[in-house]
Motif scaffolding. Structure first.
Motif, PDB file in Angstrom:
ATOM      1  N   HIS A 138       0.319  -1.322  -0.331  1.00 55.82           N
ATOM      2  CA  HIS A 138      -0.594  -0.134   0.381  1.00 55.82           C
ATOM      3  C   HIS A 138       0.994   1.394   0.178  1.00 55.82           C
ATOM      4  O   HIS A 138       0.709   2.337   0.986  1.00 55.82           O
ATOM      5  CB  HIS A 138      -1.489  -0.427   1.326  1.00 55.82           C
ATOM      6  CG  HIS A 138      -2.222  -0.775   1.215  1.00 55.82           C
ATOM      7  ND1 HIS A 138      -3.199  -0.985   1.944  1.00 55.82           N
ATOM      8  CD2 HIS A 138      -2.589  -1.999   0.108  1.00 55.82           C
ATOM      9  CE1 HIS A 138      -4.151  -1.720   1.660  1.00 55.82           C
ATOM     10  NE2 HIS A 138      -3.872  -2.792   0.777  1.00 55.82           N
ATOM     11  N   SER A 139       2.112   1.039  -1.079  1.00 59.36           N
ATOM     12  CA  SER A 139       2.756   2.502  -0.631  1.00 59.36           C
ATOM     13  C   SER A 139       3.554   2.797  -2.030  1.00 59.36           C
ATOM     14  O   SER A 139       2.896   1.068  -3.062  1.00 59.36           O
ATOM     15  CB  SER A 139       4.055   2.368  -0.011  1.00 59.36           C
ATOM     16  OG  SER A 139       5.100   1.649  -0.328  1.00 59.36           O
ATOM     17  N   SER A 140       3.851   3.554  -2.555  1.00 64.38           N
ATOM     18  CA  SER A 140       4.845   3.784  -3.852  1.00 64.38           C
ATOM     19  C   SER A 140       5.904   2.884  -4.063  1.00 64.38           C
ATOM     20  O   SER A 140       6.043   2.809  -5.192  1.00 64.38           O
ATOM     21  CB  SER A 140       4.371   5.141  -4.171  1.00 64.38           C
ATOM     22  OG  SER A 140       6.202   5.562  -2.962  1.00 64.38           O
ATOM     23  N   ASP A 141       5.799   2.208  -3.277  1.00 64.31           N
ATOM     24  CA  ASP A 141       7.259   1.554  -3.056  1.00 64.31           C
ATOM     25  C   ASP A 141       7.387   0.028  -3.307  1.00 64.31           C
ATOM     26  O   ASP A 141       7.831  -0.695  -3.565  1.00 64.31           O
ATOM     27  CB  ASP A 141       8.441   1.700  -1.306  1.00 64.31           C
ATOM     28  CG  ASP A 141       9.885   0.599  -2.023  1.00 64.31           C
ATOM     29  OD1 ASP A 141      10.099   1.117  -3.123  1.00 64.31           O
ATOM     30  OD2 ASP A 141       9.821   0.628  -0.896  1.00 64.31           O
ATOM     31  N   ASP A 142       5.641   0.052  -3.683  1.00 63.80           N
ATOM     32  CA  ASP A 142       5.299  -1.836  -4.172  1.00 63.80           C
ATOM     33  C   ASP A 142       5.871  -2.096  -5.102  1.00 63.80           C
ATOM     34  O   ASP A 142       5.201  -1.787  -5.992  1.00 63.80           O
ATOM     35  CB  ASP A 142       4.437  -2.281  -3.071  1.00 63.80           C
ATOM     36  CG  ASP A 142       3.568  -3.447  -3.298  1.00 63.80           C
ATOM     37  OD1 ASP A 142       4.268  -4.244  -3.758  1.00 63.80           O
ATOM     38  OD2 ASP A 142       2.431  -4.072  -3.869  1.00 63.80           O
ATOM     39  N   SER A 143       6.930  -2.484  -5.833  1.00 63.16           N
ATOM     40  CA  SER A 143       7.832  -2.859  -7.257  1.00 63.16           C
ATOM     41  C   SER A 143       8.369  -3.682  -6.925  1.00 63.16           C
ATOM     42  O   SER A 143       8.144  -4.723  -5.841  1.00 63.16           O
ATOM     43  CB  SER A 143       8.702  -1.937  -7.127  1.00 63.16           C
ATOM     44  OG  SER A 143       9.895  -1.424  -7.006  1.00 63.16           O
TER      45      SER A 143
END
Length: 358
Positions: free
Chosen positions: A320-325
């Protein structure tokens, strides 16, 4: 059977208003209990009991909640669930084995692990507040005000928790690798594997659900259309959600507080099969602040579990963050989840005995 698409439309009312209103009512009960603690401790205890009861009630998934997604307020979301099936059901004893994963994603101001941590702290604070209030009522002279200090300290923690939950807007900045491209990847691999090597004696279903992140919508909308095709006494559900981390693999077979068990037999069966493979599946409760698709099935009486990953690795912390890559995804974890699912289906006579001795 050719894959089918079950399209649906749902209101954003529960996601944007109703569940936040429940949190606000929780905060109101907290404020009332603290405001009456010293002058009317018995009344404070009543407010705490009502608040705790409301928390327990709304931590469960109730089918009536699904009707809230028809309320024509706050706009709508259009989505679909994709369903594929291998095998027919000529034998009335053939088990239906359902694999599912949601394909939507979201980001929030607070990443998923912080939201879960805040919920845990709030729950423990509520328990501490309850204990302190009982002491004030039944042992008013104890500890020179220690219970009041505990109560107001717990109240402060809960107030922070409630504010964080109320002001945690959702966004669309997450690539969604862990949550939940990892589950979708395993589901695609399973569908390909079993299409090449169909199992005998079972009907396999592959569900790709949409709008899970706003309230498990794809799952319950699919059941609204097709529940008659899934006899509860011989349908077993494995949901794949966040299986790409490097930490321990979890099996979740409950929801709510206190926990309602969704798979008394299936969870144990899968853990035993995993142990035979040399893999330890850790049983984990479904805590406040999190919902998974197996809950919708479990609330209807189906044996259902979720496979996920616990721990504090980078992949889990990025949910649930922009870092979930994809750079945080561990291929070995995906392979392990795939292996457990294949072994479950391919367990032969043991699986047949499990299905027939419900």
């Amino acid at each position: 059977m050719a894959p089918e698409e079950v399209s649906f439309q749902v209101s954003r009312f529960p996601f944007l208003f109703f569940f936040k209103a429940v949190v606000a009512l929780w905060g109101g009960g907290l404020a009332l209990s603290l405001s009456t603690l010293t002058r009317f401790p018995q009344l404070s205890l009543v407010f705490i009991a009502v608040t705790a009861g409301a928390v327990a009630f709304f931590s469960r998934w109730h089918p009536w909640m699904e009707r809230l997604y028809n309320v024509p307020l706050f706009g709508t979301v259009e989505s679909a669930t994709l369903h594929g099936q291998l095998g027919s059901d000529p034998d009335s004893k053939a088990p239906h084995l359902v694999f599912m994963a949601h394909y939507d994603s979201k980001s929030q101001l607070l990443p998923g692990f912080i939201r879960a941590l805040v919920s845990f702290l709030g729950l423990f604070a509520l328990l501490a507040l309850s204990a302190a209030s009982l002491v004030v009522v039944f042992l008013p002279g104890w500890g020179s005000g220690v219970p009041a200090v505990v109560a107001y300290g717990s109240g402060a923690i809960m107030a922070v928790m409630i504010l964080l939950m109320l002001f945690n807007p959702s966004q669309d900045k997450s690539p969604g690798a862990m949550d939940n491209a990892s589950g979708v990847a395993v589901l695609l691999a399973l569908s390909r594997h079993f299409s090449l090597e169909p199992p005998g004696g079972a009907v396999l279903h592959f569900l790709f659900t949409g709008a899970e992140e706003i309230g498990l919508c794809g799952s319950f909308r699919f059941l609204a259309e097709r529940q008659q095709d899934f006899p509860p006494e011989r349908t077993y559900v494995v949901n794949l959600d966040g299986v790409g981390g490097t930490e321990k693999l979890l099996v979740v077979d409950s929801y709510g507080f206190p926990p309602s068990i969704t798979a008394r037999r299936l969870g144990k069966f899968i853990r035993n099969r995993a142990r035979a493979l040399g893999v330890r599946l850790h049983r984990a409760p479904l805590v406040l602040g999190a919902l998974w698709d197996h809950v919708v099935w479990g609330a209807r009486g189906y044996e259902s579990v979720t496979l996920s990953v616990g721990g504090w690795d980078r992949a889990t912390l990025s949910v649930h963050s922009s870092d979930d890559s994809e750079r945080h995804i561990n291929a070995g974890a995906l392979s392990l989840a795939f292996k457990i699912c294949v072994d479950w289906v391919s367990s032969g006579e043991e699986m047949e005995g499990f299905a027939q001795n419900k």
